[in-house]
Design a protein around this motif. Structure first.
Motif, PDB file in Angstrom:
ATOM      1  N   LEU A  21       0.909  -1.222  -0.053  1.00  0.00           N
ATOM      2  CA  LEU A  21       0.047  -0.041   0.089  1.00  0.00           C
ATOM      3  C   LEU A  21       0.966   1.287  -0.035  1.00  0.00           C
ATOM      4  O   LEU A  21       1.608   1.478   0.998  1.00  0.00           O
ATOM      5  CB  LEU A  21      -0.872   0.040   1.333  1.00  0.00           C
ATOM      6  CG  LEU A  21      -1.599   1.277   1.342  1.00  0.00           C
ATOM      7  CD1 LEU A  21      -2.697   1.673   0.380  1.00  0.00           C
ATOM      8  CD2 LEU A  21      -2.403   1.195   2.583  1.00  0.00           C
ATOM      9  N   VAL A  22       0.858   1.899  -1.096  1.00  0.00           N
ATOM     10  CA  VAL A  22       1.320   3.427  -1.159  1.00  0.00           C
ATOM     11  C   VAL A  22       0.443   4.507  -1.073  1.00  0.00           C
ATOM     12  O   VAL A  22      -0.361   4.718  -1.754  1.00  0.00           O
ATOM     13  CB  VAL A  22       2.246   3.391  -2.633  1.00  0.00           C
ATOM     14  CG1 VAL A  22       2.965   4.669  -2.343  1.00  0.00           C
ATOM     15  CG2 VAL A  22       3.040   2.298  -3.029  1.00  0.00           C
ATOM     16  N   ALA A  23       0.926   5.207  -0.053  1.00  0.00           N
ATOM     17  CA  ALA A  23       0.260   6.379   0.413  1.00  0.00           C
ATOM     18  C   ALA A  23       0.961   7.706  -0.283  1.00  0.00           C
ATOM     19  O   ALA A  23       1.872   8.022  -0.162  1.00  0.00           O
ATOM     20  CB  ALA A  23      -0.001   6.697   1.851  1.00  0.00           C
ATOM     21  N   ASP A  24       0.219   8.091  -1.434  1.00  0.00           N
ATOM     22  CA  ASP A  24       0.653   9.434  -1.968  1.00  0.00           C
ATOM     23  C   ASP A  24       0.282  10.753  -1.232  1.00  0.00           C
ATOM     24  O   ASP A  24      -0.983  11.344  -1.292  1.00  0.00           O
ATOM     25  CB  ASP A  24       0.117   9.548  -3.427  1.00  0.00           C
ATOM     26  CG  ASP A  24       0.502  10.734  -4.173  1.00  0.00           C
ATOM     27  OD1 ASP A  24       1.035  11.541  -3.414  1.00  0.00           O
ATOM     28  OD2 ASP A  24       0.558  10.467  -5.272  1.00  0.00           O
ATOM     29  N   GLU A  25       1.009  11.079  -0.338  1.00  0.00           N
ATOM     30  CA  GLU A  25       0.801  12.279   0.618  1.00  0.00           C
ATOM     31  C   GLU A  25       1.312  13.619   0.076  1.00  0.00           C
ATOM     32  O   GLU A  25       1.673  14.768   0.759  1.00  0.00           O
ATOM     33  CB  GLU A  25       1.549  11.782   1.905  1.00  0.00           C
ATOM     34  CG  GLU A  25       0.861  10.921   2.676  1.00  0.00           C
ATOM     35  CD  GLU A  25      -0.069  11.308   3.692  1.00  0.00           C
ATOM     36  OE1 GLU A  25      -0.486  12.506   3.752  1.00  0.00           O
ATOM     37  OE2 GLU A  25      -0.291  10.500   4.811  1.00  0.00           O
ATOM     38  N   VAL A  26       1.812  13.695  -1.209  1.00  0.00           N
ATOM     39  CA  VAL A  26       2.276  14.962  -1.700  1.00  0.00           C
ATOM     40  C   VAL A  26       1.422  16.187  -1.457  1.00  0.00           C
ATOM     41  O   VAL A  26       1.783  17.197  -1.153  1.00  0.00           O
ATOM     42  CB  VAL A  26       2.434  14.888  -3.306  1.00  0.00           C
ATOM     43  CG1 VAL A  26       3.028  16.013  -3.980  1.00  0.00           C
ATOM     44  CG2 VAL A  26       3.432  13.727  -3.530  1.00  0.00           C
ATOM     45  N   ILE A  27      -0.236  15.815  -1.359  1.00  0.00           N
ATOM     46  CA  ILE A  27      -1.098  16.985  -1.407  1.00  0.00           C
ATOM     47  C   ILE A  27      -1.449  17.151   0.142  1.00  0.00           C
ATOM     48  O   ILE A  27      -1.644  18.056   0.881  1.00  0.00           O
ATOM     49  CB  ILE A  27      -2.187  16.930  -2.272  1.00  0.00           C
ATOM     50  CG1 ILE A  27      -1.787  17.173  -3.796  1.00  0.00           C
ATOM     51  CG2 ILE A  27      -3.473  17.927  -1.845  1.00  0.00           C
ATOM     52  CD1 ILE A  27      -2.768  17.161  -4.959  1.00  0.00           C
ATOM     53  N   CYS A  28      -1.875  15.880   0.704  1.00  0.00           N
ATOM     54  CA  CYS A  28      -2.216  15.611   1.971  1.00  0.00           C
ATOM     55  C   CYS A  28      -1.342  15.776   3.224  1.00  0.00           C
ATOM     56  O   CYS A  28      -1.748  16.060   4.219  1.00  0.00           O
ATOM     57  CB  CYS A  28      -3.069  14.264   2.269  1.00  0.00           C
ATOM     58  SG  CYS A  28      -4.219  13.996   1.060  1.00  0.00           S
ATOM     59  N   GLY A  29       0.098  15.420   2.896  1.00  0.00           N
ATOM     60  CA  GLY A  29       0.959  15.384   3.890  1.00  0.00           C
ATOM     61  C   GLY A  29       1.198  16.850   4.601  1.00  0.00           C
ATOM     62  O   GLY A  29       0.960  17.903   4.060  1.00  0.00           O
TER      63      GLY A  29
END
Length: 276
Positions: A247-255
């Motif tokens: 599972l890869v979490a793309d946090e570019v916007i959310c982080g």
């Protein structure tokens, strides 16, 4: 030049009809969460630049650190076993504030490059482990992951059809947007169960032994700022673990605070294997 589209600049992600009619908004500087054009007109930049100016546009601490670093040298690589001391310090700090107890940090120039690098890492690791067939990447309709070929193929937006994307092996699962995709008289809990059931069916259809990873934003950003339906990640994570799919979490916007916690993973109880 400022009243019409007469410069040599090639505009990206811009409505050209409006641009030709009105001309560009030319930004001069920023203060806090506001930017100012060359006529000193003030705008609230609710997008924080391109989602990345989380501390505002003139944070004194960031200015001080940047000026100090530029007095040493403006930038350096981390190849061939050579790298600046700041790279090591920042790597350690990122792990310290991350959801991980341990890990490695790989720096990139953009979210697009980060996602493409992640894909290549998964492909390389699977090949080295004797599973070169594990190459498929599952993302979601309305998900946004970037503009390079791999990241665009991950992005589940119809405009990428202009480029004859996605490439082979990039698969788009359901968008967990209950308000838009919920059926008549379907509760949000039942909608989430349907999303999880559909994801498992998709994994079985594609063959779990061919899937390299599942990539998701905690909140779909450029796709419409779409929070997941209730308990969505709670239901899909056991399915991914069942079939040994990272599972890869793309946090570019959310982080870095955008969901109220430092990481979107914390907000939605996500236990990722990789964070972008």
């Amino acid at each position: 030049m400022l009243k019409s589209n007469q410069s040599h600049h090639l505009y990206g992600f811009t409505d050209l009809k409006t641009l030709n009619e009105r001309g560009p908004v030319v930004i001069s500087h920023g203060k806090g969460i506001y930017v100012y054009d060359i006529y000193d007109k003030k705008y609230l930049d609710a997008n924080s630049g391109l989602w990345n100016a989380c501390a505002g546009f003139d944070h004194p601490g960031l200015i001080e650190v940047a000026q100090k670093q530029y007095s040493k040298f403006a930038g350096y690589h981390s190849l061939f076993g050579r790298l600046p001391e700041e790279t090591l310090e920042l790597s350690d700090k990122i792990i310290e504030v991350s959801p991980f107890d341990d890990g490695r940090v790989f720096f990139c120039n953009s979210g697009s490059e980060a996602n493409d690098s992640m894909i290549k890492m998964l492909w390389m690791l699977n090949t080295r482990k004797g599973s070169p067939q594990k190459r498929k990447i599952i993302t979601r309709i309305n998900g946004y992951h970037g503009v390079t070929l791999g990241a665009s193929s991950m992005t589940g937006k119809p405009y990428n059809g202009e480029f004859q994307l996605p490439l082979e092996g990039f698969i788009h699962a359901d968008c967990p947007h209950y308000w838009k995709y919920g059926k008549e008289n379907e509760t949000e809990e039942d909608f989430t169960k349907r999303m999880a059931k559909n994801l498992e069916a998709l994994i079985l259809k594609e063959d779990p032994d061919t899937i390299a990873g599942f990539v998701a934003e905690p909140v779909q950003g450029a796709g419409g700022v779409i929070p997941p339906s209730k308990n969505y990640f709670d239901l899909i994570q056991p399915i991914l673990k069942k079939y040994n799919i990272p599972l890869v979490a793309d946090e570019v916007i959310c982080g870095f605070g955008r969901t109220g916690n430092l990481w979107g993973c914390e907000t939605y109880n996500i236990k990722p294997d990789i964070i972008i």
